[in-house]
Design a protein around this motif. Sequence first.
Motif, PDB file in Angstrom:
ATOM      1  N   ALA A  64       1.994   2.023  -3.471  1.00 30.74           N
ATOM      2  CA  ALA A  64       0.920   2.628  -4.257  1.00 30.74           C
ATOM      3  C   ALA A  64       0.741   4.098  -3.904  1.00 30.74           C
ATOM      4  N   LEU A  65       0.839   4.420  -2.616  1.00 28.86           N
ATOM      5  CA  LEU A  65       0.708   5.810  -2.181  1.00 28.86           C
ATOM      6  C   LEU A  65       1.846   6.666  -2.714  1.00 28.86           C
ATOM      7  N   CYS A  71      -1.354   7.198  -5.627  1.00 29.24           N
ATOM      8  CA  CYS A  71      -2.682   6.665  -5.284  1.00 29.24           C
ATOM      9  C   CYS A  71      -3.169   7.274  -3.969  1.00 29.24           C
ATOM     10  N   LYS A 106      -5.288   6.825  -0.414  1.00 32.14           N
ATOM     11  CA  LYS A 106      -5.409   5.685   0.496  1.00 32.14           C
ATOM     12  C   LYS A 106      -6.636   4.842   0.156  1.00 32.14           C
ATOM     13  N   GLU A 123       0.831  -1.198   0.000  1.00 32.59           N
ATOM     14  CA  GLU A 123       0.000   0.000   0.000  1.00 32.59           C
ATOM     15  C   GLU A 123       0.868   1.252   0.000  1.00 32.59           C
ATOM     16  N   THR A 162      -8.391  -0.984  -4.770  1.00 31.56           N
ATOM     17  CA  THR A 162      -7.854  -1.525  -6.021  1.00 31.56           C
ATOM     18  C   THR A 162      -6.698  -2.495  -5.819  1.00 31.56           C
ATOM     19  N   ILE A 163      -6.071  -2.457  -4.637  1.00 33.69           N
ATOM     20  CA  ILE A 163      -4.910  -3.315  -4.396  1.00 33.69           C
ATOM     21  C   ILE A 163      -5.142  -4.268  -3.225  1.00 33.69           C
ATOM     22  N   THR A 164      -5.491  -3.707  -2.069  1.00 34.96           N
ATOM     23  CA  THR A 164      -5.597  -4.529  -0.866  1.00 34.96           C
ATOM     24  C   THR A 164      -6.800  -5.460  -0.894  1.00 34.96           C
ATOM     25  N   LYS A 182      -8.237   4.603  -2.782  1.00 38.75           N
ATOM     26  CA  LYS A 182      -8.059   3.899  -4.048  1.00 38.75           C
ATOM     27  C   LYS A 182      -7.093   2.737  -3.902  1.00 38.75           C
ATOM     28  N   ALA A 183      -6.025   2.945  -3.126  1.00 41.33           N
ATOM     29  CA  ALA A 183      -5.048   1.866  -2.917  1.00 41.33           C
ATOM     30  C   ALA A 183      -5.691   0.691  -2.202  1.00 41.33           C
TER      31      ALA A 183
END
Length: 226
Positions: A129-130, A134, A136, A126, A142-144, A138-139
């Motif tokens: 991504a930040l 990105c 927080k 994360e 879309t990722i976590t 959206k991360a």
Amino acid sequence: MDGYSLNSYQTAFSRVGNSIQNTIFIPAAALVIIILLAVLISYLTVRRRNTATGCIDVLSMIPYIVPGTVLGIALLTSFNTGIANSGILAIAGTSLIMIIALVIRRLPYTIRSSTATLQQIPMSIEEAALSLGCTKLKAFFTITVPMMANGIIAGAILSWVTMISELSTAILLYTVKTQTLTVSIYQQVLRGNYGVAAALSTILTILTIISLLIFMKVSKSDNLEI
């Protein structure tokens, strides 16, 4: 299938066909709420660990030790005539109170599964991504969340299996319009209609087996030990 068995199934569908729909739709509505709450609570308890989130984590586990009958009586007492007898939220006898009961009773399964999965995901993913721009939110989504998918689905299926077989709370909260398969089976046994009860039990068993097979597939497990 002999004539008696066929007649039992026909009678089951004609008498309590509505309970089969309720067994699917009421838990399905509860499951959506459970997934949303489980993802939020697991994120707070793992990524935002403090005294407040620790209390939330402990409180979310209380339904493990509270009997279903106690919860059913508490909900009836609270929502039978509404808040302070005002009629506000007088939802006793509706599908909504059944959904609330199922959410409270079965939320811990999905929370524990989601939390266990999130704990295995490095925070550095994360953070990367930040650092690339990105937000927080959206991360996280879309990722976590996609990386948590297996844990969320496995916990959701376990919640689903226990919801479709719930009896202790449903027997106190149901009405003719909101009765589920487990309640219908219980009623048919009391009335001595064992053929109809057996037919309904078969339907419930098939639903449970399908759900457990999906759980085994998602969790990549060779057994049903939890």
